[in-house]
Design a protein around this motif. Structure first.
Motif, PDB file in Angstrom:
ATOM      1  N   GLY A 149       0.795  -1.225   0.000  1.00  0.00           N
ATOM      2  CA  GLY A 149       0.000   0.000   0.000  1.00  0.00           C
ATOM      3  C   GLY A 149       0.824   1.269   0.000  1.00  0.00           C
ATOM      4  O   GLY A 149       0.280   2.362  -0.174  1.00  0.00           O
ATOM      5  N   GLN A 191      -9.046  -3.480   4.907  1.00  0.00           N
ATOM      6  CA  GLN A 191      -9.466  -4.073   3.647  1.00  0.00           C
ATOM      7  C   GLN A 191      -8.662  -3.529   2.474  1.00  0.00           C
ATOM      8  O   GLN A 191      -8.882  -3.934   1.336  1.00  0.00           O
ATOM      9  CB  GLN A 191     -10.957  -3.807   3.401  1.00  0.00           C
ATOM     10  CG  GLN A 191     -11.869  -4.383   4.463  1.00  0.00           C
ATOM     11  CD  GLN A 191     -11.804  -5.887   4.527  1.00  0.00           C
ATOM     12  OE1 GLN A 191     -12.070  -6.562   3.536  1.00  0.00           O
ATOM     13  NE2 GLN A 191     -11.421  -6.427   5.671  1.00  0.00           N
ATOM     14  N   GLY A 192      -7.755  -2.621   2.745  1.00  0.00           N
ATOM     15  CA  GLY A 192      -6.945  -2.028   1.689  1.00  0.00           C
ATOM     16  C   GLY A 192      -6.385  -0.704   2.181  1.00  0.00           C
ATOM     17  O   GLY A 192      -6.891  -0.121   3.143  1.00  0.00           O
ATOM     18  N   GLY A 226      -3.845  -8.384   2.320  1.00  0.00           N
ATOM     19  CA  GLY A 226      -3.318  -8.575   0.980  1.00  0.00           C
ATOM     20  C   GLY A 226      -1.831  -8.855   0.918  1.00  0.00           C
ATOM     21  O   GLY A 226      -1.290  -9.072  -0.157  1.00  0.00           O
TER      22      GLY A 226
END
Length: 1003
Positions: A601, A692-693, A753
Motif C-alpha cells: 500500500g 481491507q486495503g 493482501g
C-alpha cells in the motif's frame, strides 16, 4: 480363469498366502473345486473378504509363485463392486497431505484467493503461489511441498449445478517438486496414493499420457503395471501444459476413474465420456522451456506440479452421483432445502440444480469475503456480487421470501476449518456483508420486475422480447433466462435466446481480462538476472546521508544517499541493453538500493541516480531521474523506472542512488499514521475492525476497513482525537525481525493482501500498535505532527474508507482551509467565526425567495392556461379534448394548470399540455436543461372511453427520446430531444382528439 499372485514367503507347503485385488464387497465365499495349474491339486478353500480391508487373502496348500485357479464362483465375484469404502472429505484431505508429509514434503498453507500475481484476478490453481519458484525468480524454500489450495473459477459459471462436477469454489490437493524428484517418483506416488491409500480398484483406474511422452508411457506400463489397453495417448490440447506463448511447459499425465468397467476396454473407448469417466488426478512434468521462436529446450531444473480435486475424489469414494452430494457441499445444500421447505431427494431436476447453485456459490462468496473481497461493480468485487445475486435469485425461485444467505453461509463456515481456519474468525463479518448485499439486491429485484413488465409491454406487438433486453435483466438485475422466459410465456411472448446467447458470448470475451490461466511468460528472463546478480539488497531502512541537488527548475531538493550501487542490468522497452543515452526511458536494476519499492500500500520513493565524472568539482557525468520503483521476480528484484537526464548510463556503472528526502518524510508520516488509525478504529468501533486495503503516498493516506454502516460524526471525531493524542505522546517506534509465528503470538497485526515470509519485520509503537510491515516509518510519533481526517465514506458493500492527511500534508490542508474561510469572511463582510451563521442566514433568505418565485410561476401558468380553454375541441362522442403548449413553464406548475383545465372542462374532458425548457434552466432547476415535458389529466368519462393518461404521455415522450407514465387519470413524462417536440405534440393530438373506435384501437 483368475490369476492370484503369491504375497507370503515360501514355506514347506506348496504355497502359502495369495492376495486378491479389487474385491471390496464384504462377503465369505466357500468353494470346493479349485485346480492348481502346476500340481493340479484341488483342495477345498475359504476366501474371506473383510469389510474394513481392501485386500483379500486365501490359504491353499501350494507354494507356487504364480498359480492360476479356475472357478465359476470366483470369476463371478471379482467384477468391480458398486460401492467402495466410504471416506469423508476431511479424511481424504488429511490422508493426501499426510501421505506426502511422510515422504518428506513440507505441508504449506493455502494462499489467499486474492493472489499477488497481477496476471490473474483470483487464485485459480494450486501452483499459483509457487509461480515465482517455477520461473526461477526466487530460490526454492523447500525442495518438495504439499498443499490444499482454495480456488475460485468463474469462466463456466452457467454449468454450475447442471453438470456433476463444475464448481466456482473448489479445493485442489497438490504435491510439488522444485527440481527434486521427477516422473518415475511422481507417477509412483500417484498410483500408490490412489490404489493403496484411497483403495481405488486398480482395474478401474485409467491413465492418459501425452502422445510423444514415451518415458511416462513406459513407467505406467512397465513399472506400475497398468495394462496398455487402459493407457490412452492424447494430443497437446489435452495432455501438454504450457504457461503461455513462452516459458516453462511440459507433458502431463492424468488419472481417470471408471464408473462402468463392464463396458470393456475396446480401442474405441474415450476418456472424454463424462458418463463413464472422471479425471481425478493430473501430473504436470514441467521439463521444457519454449522461447520466443517456439523452440523447446530442456529446463535445467525439472519440476512437478500436480492437482487432485478434493470434491471429485469425495464423489468417487462416497459413492454419490455428483460432487454436490458429497459431505463437502451437501450440508450447505440441505440447509438451503430446509429453508425452502423442500425435500432434496424428492425434488425435480430444476429444483435440485437451484439448490446446488446455492450450495456452490455460498462456499465461494464465504471464502472470498473472508479473504477481504467485498461486493462491488468491478473486478473481484463484481464476482462476489454476481455469485451472491445468483444465490438470492435461486432462493426466490425456490420460494424463500426472507433473507437467508447468512443462514446458509453458517454451514459453509462450519465446514471450513480444515481448509482455512481464518474463515471462522471472520464469520460475523461474512454474515454482515451477506445480509447487507442481499437486502440491497432484494430492492434491485423489485425494480427489475418493474423493468421486465415494461419490456414485456413493449414487446406486446412483436410478441418477442429481444436478446439484449433479456440479457439486461440477467446481467443487471440477476434474472435467469429461464425466469424471464417463464414470465414472458405467461403473456404469450417468446424470448430471443439467440440474441441473448450473443450478448452472453460478448460478455465472456470481455471477462477474459480477468485471466483464467496462470501466465508464466516473461519478456525478460528475470530468473537469469536473479541467478546472475542475486536479489536486490534494500538499504533504505538505515540512516541516510543528506545531500543537496538542484532540479531542472533550479530548486534545491533534499536528497539522501548511501554508498555507491552497481548497475547490474538496463531494460529498454522490455529488452536488455548495455547502455542508455540521454532522453531514454529505462528500467534500472541495482545490486543494492535505498529506494523503497511500491508494496504493502506504500508508494515508492522518487529521486535521482548520478555517476561522478571526477575532477576537483566532482561534476556529475550522468544523471537519471527516478520516478518509481517496483518489485519483480517475486520481490527479489527492485526495478527503478527512470529517465536519463544527461550523459549515458551503462551496465556495470557505479551510481550514487539518492532518494527525495522530503517525499520520504511525508510518506513515512502517513504510513505510521495509518498504523495509529487502525488501532484507533479498533478501539472506537470494535476489535473485529480490520483493514481491507490502503494507500500511502506523500499527499494523503487512504484506509479501507470493514463496517456495514456509516461512522457517526462523534465516532470520526473520537478516532481523530485518539490518533492525535498518540502523536503527542512522542512514542519511539521499535522495529525488529522475528519468526512469523513468533510475531503473531506477540499480537502483531498482519496487513491485508500481504504475503509474508517465515521471517518478518515487526513495527511496534509500544502499547498502541504492533504490525507486520516492511514499509518505512517515522522514528517517533511526534514526527507526524498532526493528523486530520478528510472524509469517511462507503466504497463497497460492508467496506468504508477514511481519507486523511498527516505531517506536512495536514499543515498544508489546514492552511488551505484557513485561506478559504478568510476569503469567505471578506466577501460576506463578517469575522471568520461568524461565517457559518451568515451562510445559514443567506440560505434561509434564498429558500424564501425561491418559494416566492415558485408561487409566482405557478400563478402565471394558471393564468396562461385559462386562455387555452377556448382551444378545447368537442368530439362527436361527447368528449372534450385539449392539447396545447405552455412555453417555458415549470413541470410542476404545468401539472397544476392541467388539473385546473380538466376540472373546468368537466368529467368528459382529456387535457394534454407540453412545454420545453431553455438551456439556461430555471432558478429552481426543476427540469433538465433543454428538456421537453408533458402532462396528461383525463376525466372519468374520458378514461371510460378508452383513454389512459399514462399510455398517452409515455408514447408522446418516447418521440423525444424519453419516457414516463402514471395513472389512467394523471401522468407525467419527459424527453431530452427538444427538436422532436412538435412531432410529439402532433402525436398527442392524434391520440386524444381521435373518436370512438379509433380510441379503442389506439389503446
Amino acid at each position: 480363469m483368475l490369476k492370484l499372485k503369491r504375497t507370503g514367503a515360501s514355506a514347506a507347503p506348496h504355497m502359502k498366502y495369495v492376495r486378491l485385488g479389487s474385491m471390496l464387497r464384504p462377503s465369505l465365499i466357500s468353494f470346493s473345486s479349485i485346480s492348481c495349474t502346476r500340481c493340479h491339486l484341488a483342495p477345498p478353500g475359504t476366501l474371506r473378504l473383510p469389510a474394513n480391508k481392501q485386500r483379500a487373502r486365501a490359504i491353499f496348500s501350494t507354494t507356487d509363485a504364480s498359480v492360476a485357479f479356475t472357478t465359476s464362483v470366483l470369476t463371478k465375484e471379482t467384477s468391480s463392486p458398486a460401492v467402495m469404502n466410504k471416506m469423508s472429505g476431511a479424511e481424504i484431505r488429511e490422508r493426501f497431505l499426510s501421505f506426502f508429509e511422510e515422504r518428506g514434503h513440507s505441508r504449506l498453507p493455502s494462499s489467499s484467493l486474492v493472489p499477488e500475481d497481477p496476471t490473474v484476478l483470483l487464485t485459480i490453481a494450486g501452483m499459483l503461489q509457487f509461480k515465482p519458484v517455477f520461473l526461477g525468480q526466487v530460490p526454492r524454500k523447500v525442495p518438495t511441498a504439499t498443499t490444499t489450495q482454495k480456488c475460485v473459477r468463474t469462466n463456466d459459471i452457467e454449468n454450475v449445478g447442471v453438470t456433476a462436477r463444475h464448481h466456482t469454489f473448489f479445493e485442489m490437493l497438490g504435491n510439488f517438486s522444485f527440481g527434486d524428484y521427477f516422473k518415475k517418483e511422481a507417477i509412483g506416488y500417484a498410483w500408490d496414493l490412489s490404489t493403496r491409500v484411497f483403495s481405488l480398484p486398480a482395474d478401474r483406474v485409467w491413465v492418459s499420457v501425452y502422445e510423444e511422452d514415451e518415458e511416462a508411457l513406459t513407467i505406467w506400463r512397465d513399472v506400475v503395471g497398468v495394462p496398455p489397453e487402459r493407457i490412452k495417448k492424447m494430443g497437446a490440447a489435452d495432455n501438454f501444459w504450457a504457461s503461455g506463448p513462452t516459458g516453462p511447459c511440459g507433458p502431463c499425465s492424468e488419472l481417470y476413474f471408471d464408473f462402468h468397467p463392464e463396458q470393456g476396454t475396446a480401442e474405441s473407448v474415450t476418456l472424454e465420456d463424462d458418463s463413464r469417466f472422471i479425471e481425478f488426478y493430473n501430473i504436470v512434468f514441467m521439463e521444457l522451456n519454449r522461447d520466443a521462436a517456439g523452440k523447446l529446450e530442456p529446463l535445467a531444473a525439472k519440476n512437478i506440479d500436480t492437482g487432485m480435486g478434493l470434491e471429485r475424489m469425495a464423489q468417487i469414494l462416497q459413492g454419490v452421483p455428483n460432487n454436490y452430494e458429497t459431505d463437502l457441499i451437501f450440508p450447505i445444500v440441505q440447509r438451503a432445502a430446509q429453508l425452502a421447505g423442500i425435500d432434496y431427494h424428492a425434488a425435480d431436476p430444476l429444483t435440485k440444480t437451484a439448490l446446488k447453485v446455492i450450495g456452490d456459490h455460498t462456499r465461494a462468496v464465504t471464502y472470498l469475503i473472508s479473504d477481504g473481497v467485498t461486493p462491488s461493480n468491478i473486478g473481484r468485487g463484481y464476482i462476489v456480487r454476481r455469485l451472491l445475486r445468483r444465490v438470492v435469485m435461486k432462493g426466490r425461485l425456490l420460494g424463500i421470501r426472507t433473507q437467508f444467505t447468512s443462514k446458509v453461509a453458517e454451514v459453509a463456515v462450519s465446514l471450513s476449518a480444515a481448509c482455512d481456519p481464518q474463515v471462522a474468525a471472520q464469520a460475523q463479518r461474512i454474515y454482515d456483508v451477506l445480509a447487507l448485499e442481499e437486502g440491497a439486491f432484494s430492492a434491485t429485484l423489485e425494480r427489475g420486475q418493474k423493468i421486465l413488465e415494461e419490456l414485456l409491454a413493449k414487446a406486446a406487438v412483436s410478441k418477442v422480447l429481444s436478446g439484449p433486453d433479456a440479457f439486461l435483466l440477467y446481467d443487471t438485475f440477476g434474472f435467469p433466462l429461464e425466469l424471464t422466459q417463464e414470465l414472458a410465456e405467461q403473456q404469450g411472448i417468446q424470448v430471443d435466446t439467440v440474441g441473448f446467447s450473443s450478448e452472453m458470448e460478448a460478455q465472456r470475451q470481455r471477462s477474459k481480462d480477468s485471466r483464467e490461466d496462470v501466465d508464466l511468460t516473461a519478456t525478460v528472463n528475470l530468473s537469469e538476472l536473479v541467478q546472475a546478480a542475486g536479489p536486490t539488497t534494500f538499504t533504505g531502512y538505515e540512516a541516510l546521508k543528506e545531500a543537496s541537488h538542484k532540479d531542472s527548475s533550479g530548486e534545491v531538493t533534499g536528497h539522501c544517499s548511501q554508498p555507491l550501487s552497481k548497475v547490474v542490468a538496463l531494460i529498454v522497452e522490455g529488452q536488455q541493453v548495455q547502455e542508455a543515452a540521454a532522453g531514454s526511458r529505462v528500467d534500472v536494476l541495482l545490486d543494492s538500493t535505498p529506494f523503497y519499492a511500491e508494496s504493502g500500500g506504500q508508494v515508492s520513493d522518487h529521486g535521482i541516480m548520478v555517476t561522478r565524472g571526477g575532477g576537483p568539482e566532482n561534476v556529475p557525468e550522468t544523471t537519471l531521474l527516478v520516478s518509481g520503483v517496483k518489485k519483480a521476480a517475486g520481490g527479489a528484484l527492485f526495478v527503478h523506472s527512470a529517465k536519463v537526464a544527461s550523459g549515458t548510463i551503462r551496465v556495470g556503472s557505479q551510481v550514487s542512488a539518492q532518494i527525495d528526502v522530503n517525499l520520504r518524510r511525508r510518506i513515512t508520516s502517513h504510513h505510521t499514521a495509518t498504523h495509529l488509525l487502525q488501532s484507533a478504529l479498533k478501539k472506537v468501533l470494535g476489535a473485529d475492525t480490520c483493514q481491507q486495503g490502503s494507500l500511502v503516498d506523500g499527499e494523503r493516506l487512504r484506509f479501507d476497513f470493514n463496517l456495514t454502516r456509516a461512522m457517526t460524526a462523534d465516532e470520526v471525531s473520537d478516532v481523530e482525537r485518539l490518533v492525535n493524542s498518540w502523536v503527542a505522546t512522542a512514542s519511539p517506534l521499535k522495529t525488529s525481525v522475528m519468526g512469523l509465528s513468533e510475531a503473531k503470538a506477540a499480537g502483531a497485526t498482519a496487513m491485508f493482501g500481504e504475503k509474508y515470509d517465515d521471517v518478518v519485520r515487526v513495527v511496534d509503537v509500544p502499547g498502541i500498535s504492533m504490525e507486520l510491515c516492511g514499509g518505512t516509518h517515522v522514528s517517533n510519533t511526534a514526527e507526524i505532527g498532526a493528523f486530520k481526517i478528510l472524509s469517511e465514506s462507503g466504497i463497497a458493500s460492508g467496506v468504508r474508507r477514511i481519507e486523511a492527511v498527516a505531517g506536512a500534508a495536514a499543515v498544508e490542508h489546514l492552511s488551505a482551509l484557513d485561506n478559504i474561510v478568510r476569503a469567505a469572511a471578506s466577501t460576506l463582510k463578517v469575522k471568520s467565526e461568524e461565517v457559518p451563521t451568515k451562510v445559514a442566514s443567506l440560505q434561509s433568505e434564498l429558500k424564501a425567495a425561491v418559494k416566492e418565485v415558485t408561487e409566482l410561476k405557478n400563478q402565471l401558468a394558471v393564468y396562461k392556461a385559462q386562455a387555452l380553454l377556448t382551444q378545447a375541441v368537442t368530439l362527436a362522442n361527447g368528449l372534450k379534448g385539449l392539447v396545447a403548449e405552455l412555453p417555458d413553464v415549470d413541470p410542476k406548475a404545468m401539472q397544476e394548470a392541467a388539473v385546473g383545465l380538466q376540472a373546468s372542462l368537466g368529467e368528459h374532458s382529456a387535457v394534454v399540455l407540453g412545454t420545453t425548457r431553455s438551456e439556461a434552466g430555471s432558478l429552481l432547476g426543476a427540469a433538465s436543461p433543454g428538456s421537453a415535458n408533458f402532462v396528461a389529466v383525463f376525466g372519468p368519462k374520458a378514461i371510460a372511453s378508452g383513454l389512459q393518461a399514462g399510455k398517452v404521455v409515455g408514447a408522446v415522450a418516447k418521440v423525444c427520446g424519453g419516457g414516463g407514465g402514471g395513472k389512467p387519470g394523471l401522468a407525467q413524462a419527459g424527453g431530452k430531444d427538444v427538436s422532436k417536440f412538435g412531432e410529439a405534440m402532433e402525436l398527442a393530438r392524434s391520440l386524444v382528439l381521435a373518436e370512438g373506435e379509433t380510441i379503442k384501437k389506439a389503446f
